[in-house]
Design a protein around this motif. Structure first.
Motif, short mmCIF file in Angstrom:
data_model
loop_
_atom_site.label_atom_id
_atom_site.label_comp_id
_atom_site.label_asym_id
_atom_site.label_seq_id
_atom_site.Cartn_x
_atom_site.Cartn_y
_atom_site.Cartn_z
N TYR A 138 0.84 -1.20 0.00
CA TYR A 138 0.00 0.00 0.00
C TYR A 138 0.87 1.25 0.00
O TYR A 138 0.60 2.21 -0.73
N ASN A 142 0.80 0.03 -4.70
CA ASN A 142 0.25 -1.16 -5.36
C ASN A 142 -1.04 -1.54 -4.62
O ASN A 142 -1.05 -2.45 -3.79
N TYR A 143 -2.13 -0.86 -4.95
CA TYR A 143 -3.36 -1.01 -4.16
C TYR A 143 -4.10 -2.32 -4.43
O TYR A 143 -4.71 -2.89 -3.52
N SER A 144 -4.04 -2.83 -5.65
CA SER A 144 -4.71 -4.10 -5.93
C SER A 144 -4.04 -5.24 -5.18
O SER A 144 -4.71 -6.14 -4.65
N ALA A 147 -5.07 -5.20 -1.43
CA ALA A 147 -6.38 -5.76 -1.14
C ALA A 147 -6.32 -7.28 -1.03
O ALA A 147 -6.95 -7.88 -0.15
N ASP A 148 -5.56 -7.92 -1.89
CA ASP A 148 -5.47 -9.39 -1.88
C ASP A 148 -4.80 -9.89 -0.61
O ASP A 148 -5.29 -10.82 0.05
N LYS A 170 -8.08 -2.32 3.40
CA LYS A 170 -8.82 -2.94 2.29
C LYS A 170 -9.80 -1.95 1.68
O LYS A 170 -9.95 -1.87 0.44
N SER A 173 -7.90 0.57 -0.41
CA SER A 173 -7.41 -0.04 -1.64
C SER A 173 -8.53 -0.20 -2.66
O SER A 173 -8.34 0.06 -3.86
N ASP A 174 -9.71 -0.62 -2.20
CA ASP A 174 -10.85 -0.76 -3.10
C ASP A 174 -11.27 0.59 -3.68
O ASP A 174 -11.67 0.69 -4.84
N THR A 177 -8.67 1.72 -6.33
CA THR A 177 -8.72 0.94 -7.56
C THR A 177 -10.07 1.06 -8.26
O THR A 177 -10.27 0.46 -9.33
N LYS A 179 -13.08 -0.04 -7.39
CA LYS A 179 -13.98 -1.18 -7.27
C LYS A 179 -15.12 -0.79 -6.32
O LYS A 179 -15.12 -1.13 -5.14
#
Length: 469
Positions: A138, A142-144, A147-148, A170, A173-174, A177, A179
């Protein structure tokens, strides 16, 4: 319009990565000098691992300066740390992603941890590296990936503090990105977690100490968490297709409305816009009366916060000053267009605001001129800042598309609209006046009851807080 910009007010309640989009938007609005914005962006990057981005900002600020050696040193440190954490995290993922492990895991986290320890020698400390690597990713932007890793960590971790932090990471990050559906689910989970965590923490702490101070600390923590959640949720509610309606349901609930009034009254701007643009989408009885509730709060909190958007509703529904509402709407239109969260709703806001003016005007007057002599506009067209032709179309569409169609009649010979509205029955007036009274009474009683339950254990005797004083 720089005086009405809320970026500097909102950023202290955001993570630094969430602040970057707001600052980037400011460079497009030109409300502030670009050099100041770039300097603010550069200061924010100092707390991250985005070395290349920080270096590009430094070069924009100081084009003739020599690049300091700390940039290269930090880049090397970031690369080495990333390689180490990635290797440790991958060893954990290889185990928990095995099909036989996925089938063996159950709802009980403690049982799962024991299973992983007995069969694969995997401990909670090793699993925590997923959180550390997610946090590191984060900080690198690298936000995706963040989240993982945080998702896998939360599935196994029993550390409540780290799990709460992972929820926030999380959600951020969502958001970053884009989402929005996933972010909306995460937002609801985090809201439930904050409420349940606060209530359980308050209860357990009070039982251990017996002092009211612990409950006050828990309530303050809850207030702070809700304040942050209100600001973070703006990203989701103004990007998700159903966000404005869901925002009204959340923000008008007693707990979050109290948070707005207590710690962040500027959120009323966004609550007001959501109520205005959602007038057609509101299906429940309460949401149909959302504007009335928002206007009441605006009236109460006017001493703390006011802007042309809140003033527009105040002038229209409290003062019935149509000229004042027209003036405020002209300013509000520009503010909405420049606001990071509201910019995409500028046209929708203006259209619905004109509707509200038209509806209020028609409810007060029994006779409205469609066109005046000597080429002058109709009175209502002037209120809406529309030409004569645009005003005529607007009024006709208003009557045709709203509930006023049954009460209004257009006289084309006289170029007027005659509105014959039947008097409201007495019993219906009483219902309108007492609408929501039971709910407000219940909420007030619950608040008073909670305040009266604060006890102090003194000399082995439990007494009320008021009695102790």
């Amino acid at each position: 319009m720089a005086e009405y910009d809320l970026t500097q007010t909102i950023i202290p309640y955001l993570d630094r990565h969430l602040a970057f989009p707001l600052l980037t938007h400011l460079t497009e609005t030109m409300l502030f000098p670009v050099e100041q914005i770039i300097k603010a962006q550069y200061e924010l990057t100092k707390g991250t691992n985005m070395v290349d981005y920080s270096l590009s900002l430094f070069e924009q600020l100081y084009p003739d300066a020599e690049i300091p050696p700390q940039f290269a040193a930090k880049r090397d440190s970031v690369v080495s740390t990333n390689d180490r954490l990635a290797q440790e995290a991958q060893s954990v993922l290889e185990i928990i992603e095995k099909p036989e492990v996925a089938q063996a895991l159950r709802q009980d986290k403690r049982q799962n941890l024991q299973y992983l320890k007995d069969h694969y020698g995997l401990t909670l400390e090793q699993i925590t590296v997923l959180y550390k690597f997610g946090q590191f990713q984060y900080a690198c932007g690298n936000y995706s990936g963040t989240a993982d890793y945080l998702y896998h960590f939360r599935v196994l971790s029993t550390d409540s503090d780290l799990n709460l932090s992972a929820h926030w990471g999380k959600l951020a990050s969502d958001i970053l990105t884009g989402k929005w559906s996933v972010a909306l689910e995460e937002l609801g989970s985090l809201r439930d977690l904050i409420d349940s965590r606060s209530s359980s923490s308050s209860s357990s702490t009070a039982n251990l100490t017996g002092a009211p101070g612990s409950e006050v600390a828990s309530a303050l923590t809850q207030l702070q968490a809700r304040t942050w959640l209100l600001h973070w949720s703006l990203f989701v509610y103004f990007n998700h297709p159903e966000g404005r309606t869901l925002m009204l349901e959340t923000f008008l609930s007693p707990s979050y409305l109290n948070t707005i009034q207590t710690s962040c009254p500027w959120i009323l701007r966004y609550l007001a816009v959501a109520a205005i643009v959602s007038r057609k989408a509101s299906t429940s009885g309460r949401l149909r009366h959302a504007i009335r509730e928002v206007v009441k709060v605006i009236q109460m909190e006017e001493y703390q916060y006011t802007d042309p958007i809140t003033n527009f509703l105040k002038e229209l529904y409290l003062d019935f000053d149509f000229e004042g509402a027209q003036r405020e709407l002209s300013k509000a239109e520009k503010i909405v267009g420049d606001d990071f969260f509201l910019g995409s709703f500028a046209d929708e806001f203006l259209d619905n605001a004109r509707y509200l003016i038209s509806e209020a005007y028609c409810r007060i007057h029994q006779r409205i001129d469609i066109a005046r002599a000597n080429g002058r506009y109709s009175d209502l067209s002037e209120r809406l800042n529309l030409s004569r032709e645009e005003g005529e179309k607007w009024i006709v569409n208003l009557i045709r598309d709203t509930r006023m169609g049954a009460d209004a009649r257009i006289d084309l010979e006289k170029n007027v609209i005659e509105i014959n509205r039947p008097a409201l029955p007495v019993y219906q007036s009483v219902i309108e006046k007492t609408r929501g009274l039971a709910f407000r009474t219940q909420a007030l009683g619950a608040a008073m009851g909670k305040a009266g339950q604060i006890d102090i254990v003194e000399n082995g005797t439990t007494v009320g807080d008021g009695d102790a004083r």
